[in-house]
Design an enzyme around this catalytic site. Sequence first.
Site, short mmCIF file in Angstrom:
data_model
loop_
_atom_site.label_atom_id
_atom_site.label_comp_id
_atom_site.label_asym_id
_atom_site.label_seq_id
_atom_site.Cartn_x
_atom_site.Cartn_y
_atom_site.Cartn_z
N HIS A 191 0.82 -1.22 0.00
CA HIS A 191 0.00 0.00 0.00
C HIS A 191 0.85 1.26 0.00
O HIS A 191 0.61 2.20 -0.76
CB HIS A 191 -0.91 0.00 1.23
CG HIS A 191 -1.66 1.27 1.41
ND1 HIS A 191 -2.80 1.57 0.70
CD2 HIS A 191 -1.38 2.36 2.16
CE1 HIS A 191 -3.21 2.78 1.03
NE2 HIS A 191 -2.37 3.27 1.92
N GLU A 433 -7.22 -11.94 -16.34
CA GLU A 433 -6.57 -11.97 -15.02
C GLU A 433 -6.59 -13.36 -14.42
O GLU A 433 -5.94 -13.62 -13.40
CB GLU A 433 -7.22 -10.97 -14.08
CG GLU A 433 -8.73 -11.08 -14.01
CD GLU A 433 -9.40 -9.86 -13.37
OE1 GLU A 433 -8.79 -9.27 -12.45
OE2 GLU A 433 -10.52 -9.53 -13.78
N ASP A 457 -3.54 -9.46 -10.65
CA ASP A 457 -4.14 -10.75 -10.27
C ASP A 457 -3.56 -11.89 -11.09
O ASP A 457 -3.36 -12.99 -10.57
CB ASP A 457 -5.66 -10.70 -10.45
CG ASP A 457 -6.35 -10.06 -9.25
OD1 ASP A 457 -5.69 -9.93 -8.19
OD2 ASP A 457 -7.53 -9.69 -9.36
N CYS A 504 -3.55 -3.38 -18.01
CA CYS A 504 -3.95 -2.35 -17.05
C CYS A 504 -3.47 -2.62 -15.63
O CYS A 504 -3.96 -2.03 -14.68
CB CYS A 504 -5.47 -2.18 -17.06
SG CYS A 504 -6.38 -3.71 -16.71
#
Length: 573
Positions: A191, A433, A457, A504
Amino acid sequence: MTKQLKGIAVSDGIAVAKAYLLVEPDLSFEKASIEDVDHEIARLSDALGHSTHELQAIREKAAKSLGEEEAQVFDAHLMVLADPELVGAIEGNIKDNKVNAESALKDVADMFVGMFEAMVDNPYMQERAADIRDVTKRVMSHLLGIKLPDLSMINEEVVLIAEDLTPSDTAQLDRRYVKAFVTNIGGRTSHSAIMARSLEVPAVVGTQEITEHVNENDMIAVDGTSGEVIVKPTAEQIKAFEAKAKAFDELKAEWDKLKDAKTETADGKHFELAANIGTPKDLEGVISHGGEAVGLYRTEFLYMDSPDFPSEDDQYEAYKAVLEGMSGKPVVVRTMDIGGDKELPYLKFPEEMNPFLGYRAIRICLAEDQMFRTQLRALLRASIYGNLRIMFPMIATLQEFREAKTMLLEEKAKLVAEGVEVKDDIQVGIMIEIPAAAVIADRFAKEVDFFSIGTNDLIQYTMAADRMNERVSYLYQPYNPAILRLVKHVIDSAHAEGKWAGMCGEMAGDQTAVPLLVGLGLDEFSMSATSILRTRSLMKRLDSTKMAELANKAISECDTADEVVALVTEYTK
């Protein structure tokens, strides 16, 4: 004494400034028996109220400074504060055991944290432990009348030093004064790393020991490009870092000149550089950084920012705003990707051992078809205002795609019958993904209009490693030959049917991955808006024929990710 450390470079830039040590406050207390239960519950309620107000303010600030995607983590924190099971357990502890609110809060929080942390095979639940710890710390501070560190009050240039940075910490950073940060833990997809890139603040994470060697006001030199950190640098080292900082600033100034330039390689091959957004407000960053398209519009934030299912009209206005704002440039809208770590308070989710592999995204949409149809109608109505492309997430089988597309065509027919104008040339694609979809991309390519590879992912599912789990973060390897082979297969499958392939995930803006992706023939690169100009500059130095040779060697001759990185370095030096 000078100390040199090496960490993971996660956000580019150079900084030299005094250290600001983020020290946790003392939240210790004495357990006490109480007689006035109502008074203690009122104290708890007051602390919960203050905490909610603070988090709402932090969330609002984060949305403005970082964008809606980064701000959504606070929705989970606010849900914890409002969780009747958690709050009820604390109140029950006060009533049943006649203890003060501090003690009741700690006992219940420890129980929940311990329960979630024990779920070692479920990274999602382990992350909930961190949310509870962060939120209950804030509540405890209000009970004790102790102010948590307020990083927004920093008013001089500093390098922030910490064990790690929580979402609450990073949302308060003022980049005018926080020139860089360095942490003990973290990785490229943590994060704090993602926040640093959004803020364009140099950052090095995962040093393991920075807090052991730094005192308040020590001079710190940080290189967010190489991962080098120097504690108490010599005058000569400071001079060298200042020279590097000047050179980097000059480089950024050169990148800024490319805002309106075409994205072309040295041999004239064109690629499309797009941006990922969460709300219409994010368009400003796309335009200011020269984005040629929106490659991923995450529509789930419309749902997460609403107290109930957003209406068709509300969604229509949001989609219309983005399409108009991009003035005819392509906008890829991903239909709702709720589930996993994104929950809605008004939608009942089943209790699952692993929500990331469970009831989420298209799986919810096909089951809750009225909700899905409402979104599809809003998108179709807005299509006349720009170049709309619709993308379905988390597709594993052709049957799922066919069902979703059938619903789209049914809603289109209804709107046309109602006399509503709808564009006829809307491209419909899928996010790749799930490895199963990547493996049969050649079959999907016969039916879809495009692919967009969601590498975040795809990598963790292929490597069977949670990218947010520190213990297995070494397995999050975007350059692993296995990943590159999957990506190549998807791109080649699209091109064989005359379709385009984009990306993306974080990998699209990764400066080591870009030469490989150029060589593999990826058509569209969608990334954080702040990465666009740097990537455009890099592409202008690449020869696509040479990069194709690089990509072929990486896939056919390399055994490890490290070998691939070394090969990229050799080809691009």
